[in-house]
Every structure is written in C-alpha cells, then in structure tokens.
Design a protein around this motif. Structure first.
Motif, PDB file in Angstrom:
ATOM      1  N   GLU A 132       6.432  17.726   2.049  1.00  0.00           N
ATOM      2  CA  GLU A 132       5.896  16.996   0.756  1.00  0.00           C
ATOM      3  C   GLU A 132       6.121  17.796  -0.434  1.00  0.00           C
ATOM      4  N   MET A 133       6.487  17.046  -1.497  1.00  0.00           N
ATOM      5  CA  MET A 133       6.535  17.869  -2.749  1.00  0.00           C
ATOM      6  C   MET A 133       5.352  17.925  -3.338  1.00  0.00           C
ATOM      7  N   PRO A 134       4.977  19.367  -3.760  1.00  0.00           N
ATOM      8  CA  PRO A 134       3.699  19.561  -4.561  1.00  0.00           C
ATOM      9  C   PRO A 134       3.497  18.656  -5.713  1.00  0.00           C
ATOM     10  N   LYS A 135       2.323  18.418  -5.966  1.00  0.00           N
ATOM     11  CA  LYS A 135       1.911  17.325  -7.062  1.00  0.00           C
ATOM     12  C   LYS A 135       2.658  17.934  -8.513  1.00  0.00           C
ATOM     13  N   SER A 136       2.547  19.019  -8.590  1.00  0.00           N
ATOM     14  CA  SER A 136       3.309  19.778  -9.789  1.00  0.00           C
ATOM     15  C   SER A 136       4.675  19.145 -10.040  1.00  0.00           C
ATOM     16  N   LEU A 137       5.417  18.930  -8.810  1.00  0.00           N
ATOM     17  CA  LEU A 137       6.734  18.503  -8.928  1.00  0.00           C
ATOM     18  C   LEU A 137       6.901  17.081  -8.650  1.00  0.00           C
ATOM     19  N   ASP A 138       6.061  16.531  -7.975  1.00  0.00           N
ATOM     20  CA  ASP A 138       6.073  15.178  -7.714  1.00  0.00           C
ATOM     21  C   ASP A 138       5.686  14.246  -8.806  1.00  0.00           C
ATOM     22  N   SER A 139       5.137  14.747  -9.712  1.00  0.00           N
ATOM     23  CA  SER A 139       4.515  14.168 -11.058  1.00  0.00           C
ATOM     24  C   SER A 139       5.666  14.091 -12.161  1.00  0.00           C
ATOM     25  N   TYR A 140       6.604  14.944 -11.885  1.00  0.00           N
ATOM     26  CA  TYR A 140       7.691  14.882 -12.920  1.00  0.00           C
ATOM     27  C   TYR A 140       8.677  13.917 -12.845  1.00  0.00           C
ATOM     28  N   PHE A 141       8.679  12.724 -13.627  1.00  0.00           N
ATOM     29  CA  PHE A 141       9.578  11.893 -13.280  1.00  0.00           C
ATOM     30  C   PHE A 141      11.250  11.936 -13.127  1.00  0.00           C
TER      31      PHE A 141
ATOM     32  N   GLN B 151       0.887  -1.066  -0.016  1.00  0.00           N
ATOM     33  CA  GLN B 151      -0.153  -0.097   0.150  1.00  0.00           C
ATOM     34  C   GLN B 151       0.764   1.146   0.142  1.00  0.00           C
ATOM     35  N   ALA B 152       1.830   1.144   0.795  1.00  0.00           N
ATOM     36  CA  ALA B 152       2.802   2.282   0.752  1.00  0.00           C
ATOM     37  C   ALA B 152       3.412   2.611  -0.448  1.00  0.00           C
ATOM     38  N   ILE B 153       3.812   1.611  -1.356  1.00  0.00           N
ATOM     39  CA  ILE B 153       4.366   1.652  -2.799  1.00  0.00           C
ATOM     40  C   ILE B 153       3.131   2.395  -3.443  1.00  0.00           C
ATOM     41  N   ALA B 154       1.987   1.759  -3.416  1.00  0.00           N
ATOM     42  CA  ALA B 154       0.976   2.202  -4.184  1.00  0.00           C
ATOM     43  C   ALA B 154       0.930   3.970  -3.928  1.00  0.00           C
ATOM     44  N   ASP B 155       0.506   4.198  -2.866  1.00  0.00           N
ATOM     45  CA  ASP B 155       0.655   5.535  -2.414  1.00  0.00           C
ATOM     46  C   ASP B 155       1.727   6.458  -2.915  1.00  0.00           C
ATOM     47  N   SER B 156       2.927   5.953  -3.010  1.00  0.00           N
ATOM     48  CA  SER B 156       4.099   6.677  -3.414  1.00  0.00           C
ATOM     49  C   SER B 156       4.297   7.271  -4.958  1.00  0.00           C
ATOM     50  N   VAL B 157       3.342   6.303  -5.731  1.00  0.00           N
ATOM     51  CA  VAL B 157       3.144   6.557  -7.107  1.00  0.00           C
ATOM     52  C   VAL B 157       2.388   7.057  -7.795  1.00  0.00           C
ATOM     53  N   ALA B 158       1.406   7.364  -6.991  1.00  0.00           N
ATOM     54  CA  ALA B 158      -0.123   7.786  -7.246  1.00  0.00           C
ATOM     55  C   ALA B 158      -0.027   9.062  -8.319  1.00  0.00           C
ATOM     56  N   ASN B 159       0.905   9.847  -8.065  1.00  0.00           N
ATOM     57  CA  ASN B 159       0.824  11.033  -9.083  1.00  0.00           C
ATOM     58  C   ASN B 159       1.709  10.820 -10.349  1.00  0.00           C
ATOM     59  N   LEU B 160       2.333   9.491 -10.722  1.00  0.00           N
ATOM     60  CA  LEU B 160       3.236   9.300 -11.694  1.00  0.00           C
ATOM     61  C   LEU B 160       2.346   8.821 -13.080  1.00  0.00           C
ATOM     62  N   ASN B 161       2.665   9.258 -14.242  1.00  0.00           N
ATOM     63  CA  ASN B 161       1.964   8.469 -15.566  1.00  0.00           C
ATOM     64  C   ASN B 161       2.949   7.790 -15.965  1.00  0.00           C
ATOM     65  N   PHE B 162       2.756   6.369 -15.801  1.00  0.00           N
ATOM     66  CA  PHE B 162       3.431   5.285 -16.380  1.00  0.00           C
ATOM     67  C   PHE B 162       3.300   5.171 -17.812  1.00  0.00           C
ATOM     68  N   SER B 163       2.303   5.756 -18.446  1.00  0.00           N
ATOM     69  CA  SER B 163       2.126   5.466 -19.782  1.00  0.00           C
ATOM     70  C   SER B 163       3.031   6.604 -20.533  1.00  0.00           C
ATOM     71  N   ASP B 164       3.554   7.235 -20.081  1.00  0.00           N
ATOM     72  CA  ASP B 164       4.350   8.462 -20.509  1.00  0.00           C
ATOM     73  C   ASP B 164       5.768   7.766 -21.190  1.00  0.00           C
ATOM     74  N   PHE B 165       6.011   7.589 -22.289  1.00  0.00           N
ATOM     75  CA  PHE B 165       7.358   6.902 -22.680  1.00  0.00           C
ATOM     76  C   PHE B 165       8.287   7.823 -23.103  1.00  0.00           C
ATOM     77  N   THR B 166       8.082   9.101 -23.024  1.00  0.00           N
ATOM     78  CA  THR B 166       9.089   9.915 -23.823  1.00  0.00           C
ATOM     79  C   THR B 166      10.650  10.017 -23.041  1.00  0.00           C
ATOM     80  N   ASP B 167      10.940   9.450 -21.904  1.00  0.00           N
ATOM     81  CA  ASP B 167      12.157   9.340 -21.568  1.00  0.00           C
ATOM     82  C   ASP B 167      12.771   8.168 -22.151  1.00  0.00           C
TER      83      ASP B 167
END
Length: 599
Positions: free
Chosen positions: A301-310, A32-48
């Motif tokens: 805690e990082m704001p979502k705008s920073l936390d969502s940037y891989f 559950q802790a892992i799931a919470d930690s990546v909630a703001n991330l978009n894993f469908s973005d393959f730009t990197d």
C-alpha cells in the motif's frame, strides 16, 4: 483501494437472478470502495488545472482527424464532450479518474514559455515546438502521420510559421541546434530502452520525455512492451534533480501538461522518483520474505505522503497491482485473490475440507492426478493437511481442462453460476469474477456466466482509477493496421526480416527444409542469406553471398526488396536460380521463396 473481503460459503439457490448484457449501476459495495480509494486526496486543490490552462493560445473547433484516404484517423469529439468541465463525475467512475480525464482533454495550443509551444490532445503524445533562432525544433512528432500533420498544420495556421535529425550516443552531449544550446542526457532502459532528457539552460527548461509524466507509470505494461528497470529509472531522475534541481524553472514532457516553478518541478521529480523506488523496494522486500506475486500486490500500500499526490497516483495509467507483479492480461486476474484466500473460498464453495478430500481421493484413484494435486494444493494453502494422498504428477492442467474440472466438482455450471450470483450480491466481486472465469472457460457459449463475470468486473472497474465489453458483446474483429509506406520503407531490412521469421508456416516450411536463398540490396549495400532449417527461418547478414544458395534475389533499392518480401511484387528485382512463389509458406505476409528441386 481494496474491496472488503469476507469468506462465505455460498448457499445453492433454486433460481438465478436475471443476467443480461446491460450495464449495471454501481452497488453500495462499489460506492464505498470508491470513497475509500480517494480518502487521501484533496479535490479542492486546482493547481493542476491552473498549470494545464496556463499559456492557452487557441483551441481547434473539432478533433476529427481524417486520413488522406478519407478514413477516419481519430474522432475524440464525443469523448471530449462527455468529460467536459461542466459534467459531474458519474457514480460509476472513480473521481480521481474523472479529474485526470478532464485534465487530459484540453485539446489546444499552449505557449509554455517564450518561444516554446505545445499542441496537446491530437494524439496520446504531446508535440513540443521550439522557435529557435535558426528554425523550428520539434519534439515527439506524434504517433501517426495523420495526427502529426493535423497538429503541425494547426500550429502553423494558428500560432505561426527545417528540422534536422541528430543522433545522441553519449551519456551527456551538448549541441547547438538552430542557434540554441541543448544538453542531452541518455536515460537508456528507464521508461523505454532508448530515452533521453534535454536541457536548455538559457531558458531553465527541462524536457524529461516520458520519464516523469503526470501519473504513475507502468513497470510491466499491459500491452507487452519490454519491462522497465525501476532502479535505472530512479537513478536517472535523481541525476536530473542533482544536475538541474537548482536551475530548472519549467518542465515539459511528451504526454502531459508542464510543471511551472522550481519548487513544483523538483517536487514532481522527487515524488516520481520515490513512488517508483517504493514500489520496487517493497516488492523485492516481500519477495525475499517468501511472498508470491499475488500476495505482494495485495500487501503493498502506498504511504499517505505518496498516495495523496495526484500526479503519481498509482492507478491512472500505471497500477500498483501490476507494477508489483506479473499479469497475464486476463481482466479476471487483475483483482485476483491471493492464494490463501482463493483456496479458502474454493474449499468453502466445495462444501468444506472433507468434501474436497473425498473428491480428491476419487480423482486420484481414477488416475486424474493433475486435478487431484491442484485441488489438494488448495487444501494445503488453506492451512489444512490432506492425509496421505499421493500424486503421480505435479503438472498443472491447461486452463480449459482446469475450468471444466472446477465446474464439474462444484456440481455443474448451474451450481457455479448460482453460487457466483450470491457472491456478487454480497460484494465478493473478486471471487465471483474468478469462479465465473472458470465457467466461461468451461463453456464459452454460456451467456449467463459471461454476463455475471462482466457484472463483477464492471463493479471492480468502477472503483478503479485505470479503466468488459467482450464478455457481454463478444470480441470484435480489429481492422488490419494501416502502417503506411513510410513506416515499412524506413524500417531497417534486418528488422523486416525478423518480423517475417515469426510468421512462417511450419508445415509448409518443413517441405522446404534445407532451402538457402540470398538477398542483396544495392543502394544500402546489405546482403542476407535465408535458410530454412527444420521449419525455422533464419536470416543471416553476410559480407559475401554464399554460392551454395538455390537462388539470389537482387534489388537496386530497398523499397523493391521490401515489396517482394511483403507483397510478392517482383518489379524492381532480378532473380537468378530457380524460383517458385510459395505465398502460403508465410501464413500472413506472402513471400516469394525458391523451392529446391524445381525449375
């Protein structure tokens, strides 16, 4: 990412669950802790991934690098296979970390833009090679001779076939190197005490060194390097945005893959600037409000705008928890509870506030003032009062004594482990790890305490994005570093002498108090006077060698002087005066020193 914390008074069990040195799966709390930690991330973005693979030329068949001596310098093949693109993320690894590992394991040659190549993955750094009209220009020739040789040979063999050294001393300098115009900008005390950026305007190519990597960086390193200055760091990045923001098309660095396109480069520089400044500003803000370092690291805690940037995630390398506080490198303290919660848990496990005060009074009456003060401090932090107990001292006990007293007041090591197991079973890993850390300090030979602490740190580690062998399997001996002759002989003599100053054996040096010894190197025109004073070695650079020295060691070449200092080899040097080798004086590196009064 945070573990949910609830205060519990752990019951004392009659039996303890089996503890051993095996690795354990992730618990439901950890998942559950892992799931919470990546909630703001978009894993469908393959730009990197597209940026990493862009310009691929060729990959080596293997990454086994062997020293000239035959010793293995590095062997990453097993790791590379483990995190291959077709391997799913295990449940014991944070998906963000797994993604970062897959991006970092592209061990290949790449064409960044025309005439600019990178060889990635042979080392922690990236070697960048520019084909200029007058020859090859190499940025960051990696960390060891073996990996540098392997990477450069790979480039010459697979990509195609005079380097000079240039010293940059001004804030901004323009130079033509091998027919190519560079603008260099110093960024001192940002990511490193000495760092610089380079700009090739004709190509729109910006090299930011290590100041804008594809990850959050460290302000306070775990390995003990000099602390970075976040304000100077953000200032230098802002200067790059202002100076090159409208012109840059490609950005490279010394650890990761490039950024392509003006918009993407400026976005990354902006995000890097902002996460560094956010961490600094919020830490200082909370500090001025009276928060302690552990409270600060819990509160920020990082704001979502920073936390969502891989690529500025505060976990892969730098970590928000240690960038916002000091850390003593003890794994048990990395996720340490803040003082109030720690105090509440201590009081609860001791049996309540009255029990703590009763024990504290007994310690006070028996002269154990330091532990009494420390245990009463937990009561005060908990928000209670401790009556009229008085303390003779506010000095904190050393770690071992503190741990032994903690265990004793908890009812013995068996009771501490039983309570710890209960906390582990209920997901209270941070308190369990802390209490087991006390148990291990109290009795390092207790395997159950070591295994349980390892189990807690393991669960915490699964959920983190920056990656407990020693507790389970003991500390392994590390091989002596093989720095090689080139490293030692290129080291300035003053730096070599400073390294020897900290290795002196005080007891042996005390016997040579007052010793004065001269050192002279002819080819570099360097002169030093060695003095041993009160078991301290002082090396003074001088223009004229003092005549009061007991002896003088003269070397035609710096190499000969370094040899006598590090190995005791006297070939290539001449000695005037009285001498007697005293290798034990140094403790680590033998040094031929002159003992006064002998001949």
């Amino acid at each position: 990412m945070k573990f949910t914390y609830t205060l519990y008074a752990a019951p004392v069990f009659e039996t303890v669950a089996a503890l051993d040195d095996s690795y354990k799966p992730a618990t439901d709390f950890t998942k559950q802790a892992i799931a919470d930690s990546v909630a703001n991330l978009n894993f469908s973005d393959f730009t990197d991934f597209e940026d990493v693979d862009r310009g691929f030329v060729v990959a080596p068949a293997s990454l086994r690098v062997v020293e000239v001596s035959g010793q293995m310098a590095s062997d990453a093949d097993t790791f590379l296979d483990m995190v291959h693109d077709d391997k799913p993320c295990p449940k014991t690894v944070n998906p963000s970390t797994w993604r970062q590992a897959q991006l970092m394991t592209r061990v290949r040659a790449y064409k960044v833009i025309d005439k600019v190549y990178q060889i990635r993955g042979f080392d922690l750094a990236v070697i960048t090679i520019i084909k200029a009209p007058g020859g090859l220009i190499v940025f960051d020739p990696l960390g060891t001779k073996a990996t540098a040789h392997e990477a450069f040979d790979f480039y010459l063999k697979e990509v195609g076939p005079n380097t000079d050294t240039l010293e940059i001393t001004k804030d901004v300098e323009t130079h033509i190197i091998a027919g190519l115009t560079f603008e260099f900008m110093l960024t001192l005390s940002a990511e490193a005490p000495t760092e610089m950026h380079s700009w090739i305007e004709d190509w729109g190519l910006l090299n930011t060194g290590e100041n804008a990597v594809m990850s959050a960086h460290n302000f306070l390193t775990l390995r003990g390097a000099k602390a970075r200055d976040p304000m100077k760091w953000t200032t230098c990045i802002q200067q790059k945005i202002q100076r090159y923001g409208d012109l840059v098309q490609t950005m490279i660095g010394q650890h990761h893959w490039p950024n392509f396109g003006n918009e993407n480069v400026v976005e990354h520089l902006t995000m890097t600037r902002d996460y560094i400044k956010f961490t600094h500003d919020q830490s200082v803000c909370l500090l001025n409000l009276g928060f302690g370092m552990e409270e600060i690291s819990k509160t920020i805690e990082m704001p979502k705008s920073l936390d969502s940037y891989f690529n500025t995630r505060g976990q892969h390398y730098g970590h928000l928890k240690h960038n916002s506080r000091e850390w003593d490198a003890n794994p048990a303290g990395f996720q340490r509870l803040p003082p109030v919660e720690r105090a509440q848990q201590f009081v609860a496990d001791m049996g309540g506030i009255e029990a703590v005060i009763e024990r504290g009074q007994w310690h006070h009456n028996n002269g154990n003032s330091r532990w009494c003060a420390e245990s009463m401090n937990q009561v005060v932090l908990r928000g209670q009062h401790y009556g009229h107990l008085k303390h003779n001292s506010r000095e904190r006990l050393p770690p071992v004594e503190r741990a032994q007293q903690f265990v004793a007041d908890m009812g013995g090591i068996k009771a501490v482990i039983e309570r710890g197991q209960w906390h582990h079973n209920n997901g209270n890993y941070r308190w369990c790890a802390e209490s087991m850390n006390q148990a291990v300090f109290s009795d390092p030979s207790n395997r159950q305490a070591r295994y349980l602490e390892a189990d807690c740190l393991e669960q915490i580690g699964y959920a983190e994005e920056s990656g407990t062998q020693e507790l389970r399997h003991g500390k392994k001996s590390y091989p002596e570093p093989d720095l090689g002759e080139s490293f030692l002989f290129e080291m300035p003599l003053r730096m070599m002498l400073q390294s020897l100053e900290i290795k002196i054996d005080p007891e042996m040096a005390e016997q040579s108090n007052g010793l004065s010894l001269n050192l002279e190197v002819k080819d570099t025109n360097e002169k030093f006077n060695f003095i041993i004073s009160h078991a301290v070695l002082i090396s003074l650079p001088v223009d004229v060698l003092p005549t009061t020295a007991r002896a003088t060691v003269t070397a035609e070449k710096k190499k000969a002087m370094i040899n006598i200092l590090t190995t005791g080899d006297t070939s290539g040097v001449s000695v005037s005066g009285v001498s007697l080798p005293l290798p034990s004086l140094w403790g680590v590196s033998p040094l031929c020193l002159m003992e006064p009064g002998t001949s």
